[in-house]
Structures are given as structure tokens and as C-alpha cells.
Design an enzyme around this catalytic site. Sequence first.
Site, PDB file in Angstrom:
ATOM      1  N   SER A   4     -14.440 -21.285 -57.285  1.00 46.68           N
ATOM      2  CA  SER A   4     -13.635 -20.358 -58.086  1.00 46.68           C
ATOM      3  C   SER A   4     -13.620 -20.814 -59.532  1.00 46.68           C
ATOM      4  O   SER A   4     -14.197 -21.850 -59.873  1.00 46.68           O
ATOM      5  CB  SER A   4     -12.201 -20.299 -57.538  1.00 46.68           C
ATOM      6  OG  SER A   4     -11.577 -21.568 -57.706  1.00 46.68           O
ATOM      7  N   LYS A   5     -12.926 -20.069 -60.381  1.00 47.21           N
ATOM      8  CA  LYS A   5     -12.920 -20.365 -61.815  1.00 47.21           C
ATOM      9  C   LYS A   5     -12.409 -21.773 -62.118  1.00 47.21           C
ATOM     10  O   LYS A   5     -12.835 -22.401 -63.067  1.00 47.21           O
ATOM     11  CB  LYS A   5     -12.057 -19.342 -62.562  1.00 47.21           C
ATOM     12  CG  LYS A   5     -12.724 -17.985 -62.686  1.00 47.21           C
ATOM     13  CD  LYS A   5     -11.868 -17.023 -63.472  1.00 47.21           C
ATOM     14  CE  LYS A   5     -12.553 -15.658 -63.552  1.00 47.21           C
ATOM     15  NZ  LYS A   5     -11.719 -14.673 -64.229  1.00 47.21           N
ATOM     16  N   ARG A   6     -11.502 -22.263 -61.290  1.00 45.36           N
ATOM     17  CA  ARG A   6     -10.949 -23.593 -61.588  1.00 45.36           C
ATOM     18  C   ARG A   6     -11.980 -24.704 -61.395  1.00 45.36           C
ATOM     19  O   ARG A   6     -11.761 -25.830 -61.830  1.00 45.36           O
ATOM     20  CB  ARG A   6      -9.710 -23.855 -60.731  1.00 45.36           C
ATOM     21  CG  ARG A   6      -9.983 -23.986 -59.251  1.00 45.36           C
ATOM     22  CD  ARG A   6      -8.676 -24.021 -58.458  1.00 45.36           C
ATOM     23  NE  ARG A   6      -8.924 -23.997 -57.039  1.00 45.36           N
ATOM     24  CZ  ARG A   6      -9.174 -25.052 -56.303  1.00 45.36           C
ATOM     25  NH1 ARG A   6      -9.250 -26.247 -56.855  1.00 45.36           N
ATOM     26  NH2 ARG A   6      -9.372 -24.952 -55.002  1.00 45.36           N
ATOM     27  N   GLY A  38     -14.832 -24.649 -62.792  1.00 46.49           N
ATOM     28  CA  GLY A  38     -15.688 -24.701 -63.978  1.00 46.49           C
ATOM     29  C   GLY A  38     -16.526 -23.449 -64.125  1.00 46.49           C
ATOM     30  O   GLY A  38     -16.136 -22.373 -63.692  1.00 46.49           O
TER      31      GLY A  38
END
Length: 475
Positions: free
Chosen positions: A242-244, A246
Site C-alpha cells: 500500500s501507499k505506506r 513507499g
Amino acid sequence: MSGKVVTRFAPSPTGFLHIGGARTALFNWLYAKANEGQFLLRIEDTDRARSTEEAIHAVLDGLRWLELEWDGEPVMQHAGAERHAEVAKQLLAEGKAYRCYATSEELEAMREKARAEGRPPVYDGRWRDRDPSEAPEGVPYAVRFKSPISGETLVDDQVQGPVIFQNKDLDDLIILRSDGSPTYNLSVVVDDHDMGITHIIRGDDHLTNAARQSQIYKAMGWDVPVFAHVPLIHGPDGAKMSKRHGALGVDAYRAMGYLPAAMRNYLVRLGWSHGDDEIISTEQMIFWFGFDALGKSPARFDFVKLENLNGHYIRSASDEELIVALRALLPHLPREKVYAAGLSEDDWRKLKLAMPGLKERAKTLIELLDNAAFLFARRPLELEEKAAKLLKPEARERLASLHERLAGLDEWTAEAIEAAVRAHAEHINVKLGDLAQPLRAALTGRTVSSGIFDVLVVLGREEALARIKDQALKG
């Protein structure tokens, strides 16, 4: 099913080409290449509100950057809406689908009741066998596929093995909405059939869709493609990527300075293997790729491994290849980068001369450019803190006397310069390092660089002597 292998990549253009999609495209491209087949591209843009030209461009651009060229023109799914609706109407006429007049309030009450009773919130089939004469007049209806009520649907998956779905758990899905627009599962089946797709490789989040789609294929009397559902990519912590974790978009990896060949090599190893091989050329991938080596467990994305792999590809690339890659990279860099505004042809010439030393120490193209930034810097150089500390008064005096010796050289080659610097260190009775370290600081503004004699050659006599003089006269 014909003997020719035809695969496809079918992204929804609602954003960038994410890393999972890039891997799916690669697997389909490789399987087609390995079997001398075709790799087709379909843009699933039926969600007109969220599909944008910008997103379509981002997908195509990402595939081109990865050098995954498709055969023929991309198919735009929304253009086939009339054809998809025709198939829904054919199923309706053949009694394999039916009109459903259930209102949104009825459907919500149905879901609430199922949840309260601990059942999956599926449609209860209330309009499945009702007489058409019971239809309320003038009320819009959806068309639902008549899914088998009993028995099982088998998805003989090339990765997951045989997966059995109980038909009672698969409700009658809508294939045509009340506004006449076709739904995803219908459109996908019709397009895959019409495009002659023989093999579908995609994420295992589509496994249930495979069961539903298989039923539609069979109802139409069409061949069911071969399915291969690969596990999704997870982040380093084991959670779904996911976006977290990177960067997600392929465009971000390009801007971070990764090479397309390194990305292909890294992506293919996320779920596919060939023994213990880590470095696999694209030619080898094509020769070896098959379903048998696709893993059932999710692969973990590891930035450290990607960087190390990219470093290998940078070291293995020719100087000319790297220059081409760097020229292509500059337009995608943040504007604050010193070189993002562009480099002069003289800068490019210097960069190519310096490349043998630069590429040995860089893991990304950005790192390579950062290490080369001293080549493009304008005098007087800004010194890093550690470099400035090396230029004490005594060191500046040594540079002043070295400047005089270097200025008198007849030829400006690494060999002649090295001989002169060594002779000067001996002449003033210091270790070579005690002279070379402040010299590096004066020339590059840093404490680390390529070989110092190569740096002098690349900068050229005039610029190198001017930089030494700048620091020798300070203080």
C-alpha cells in the site's frame, strides 16, 4: 481453443500503473513471448467518471518505459458497451438471465437480514423464476445472470491448483444495470472471448471473478481461457502493498532512478523463480518462463534488494546506454535537482568521460547524477562540511604549490597527473593521502568521489586548475 497463445493486460485507468499491475503485465508479456504468441492490451475504462486521459497515458507510458510493447492497438473497453449489452440480451432471450425489479431499498433490507442471520449478503433470487407478467409497469430493471443454484464450479487454476466454488454461494450477479450499461464481469468475458484471449494471468483477488466468469463462458457456449491467479505483492512487513510502503507507481520508480531491465528482473522474481538465479536477463526470462515456477505464496517487496539489483545493472551497462537512460530521466526529476533544468552538451561530454568511475559506486541513476553533480557545479564550489574541514591553512598551502606543478604539465592525462601529484607529495614530504584528500575537496566539494586523477582529467586542465586556485587562495 486455438493453438496460438494470446494473453492480455487489462488495467483500469483510474491512476498510475502500480507495481502489482506492472508485474501482471510482465507475466502476461513473458508467457506470450515464451510461447510465440500475442500480448494484447485492453483499457478497462467502463467507469467513465474515474477513467481519465491522463491515467490512460500514465498506464501506456509506464508499459513503454518497462519496454513491454503490446501487439496491435489498445482496446478501449467502453467502446464495446453495445456488444456487451447484446450478449446480455442474448442470455436473457435464452432464459439464462432474467429481469430483476428489486429496488435499492429492497436490496439493502435483503443484505441487512442476511447479516443479522450470519449469512453472506447475497441476492436472494426473488425475481429469478417469477412470471414476466408480474413485472411492475414502467419500472426500470437490471438484468441478472441465472447462476446454477446447485453443484460446483471448478476453476482449474495454473497457480492455485483446482479451486472449487459451491454454486449456492455465488448469487445471480447483475450483468446489465437498470440504465442499460453492462457490468465488469460481463464486459470482461465478452472482450476476452472477442479478442481471442487463451490465457489470463492476474492477481488472486480475481479468483472469485474467475468462477463467475466461467459460468458466463459456459452459458454462451464459449471456451473458458486458462486461468493463472498469482498472489498479490506484500510490503516488507508482510501486509498487502500500500501507499505506506513507499512508491507505488511505475513512474515513481523511474523518477527514483531505476533501470527498466532491473525493474523487469526484480518484478519477475516477485512470484516466479528459476532455481536460485537472481540476475536473469529478459532473454532468459522468455526462454524459462512458465506456470510451473509461479509461487502460491505472496512475495515481499524489498527496496534494498531492488537497489542492489539496480546497481548491478548500472555497472553492467555501457557508458552510452547510461547516457541514453539519464537523458530520458531528466524530464521526470523534481525541479529542485541541480541538473533537472538540463545539461549542456559539454556537461554530457564530461559525464560520459566520468562514467566508468561513477557507475561503480551508484545503485540508482539519481545517485549516479548526485555523485556527478560536481562536474556541473559553477565556481566557486560550495563545500560540504566535512570537505571544508580538510582545507586547513596548511592544506591550502600544499594546494598552491601543487597548482604550480600541475600548471606546468605538458600533457593532461591521468598517468601524467598521477606522476606529478605523487612526485609533489614526496617533494613536500607528506603522504599521498594528505595531499589527495584536500585536492578532492577542492575539486569536488566532497570527501568521496571517483578516482582523483580521473576527476582531474574529466574536469579538464582549465577548470581543474581554477578550482584548485579558488581554494588555495582562500584563508
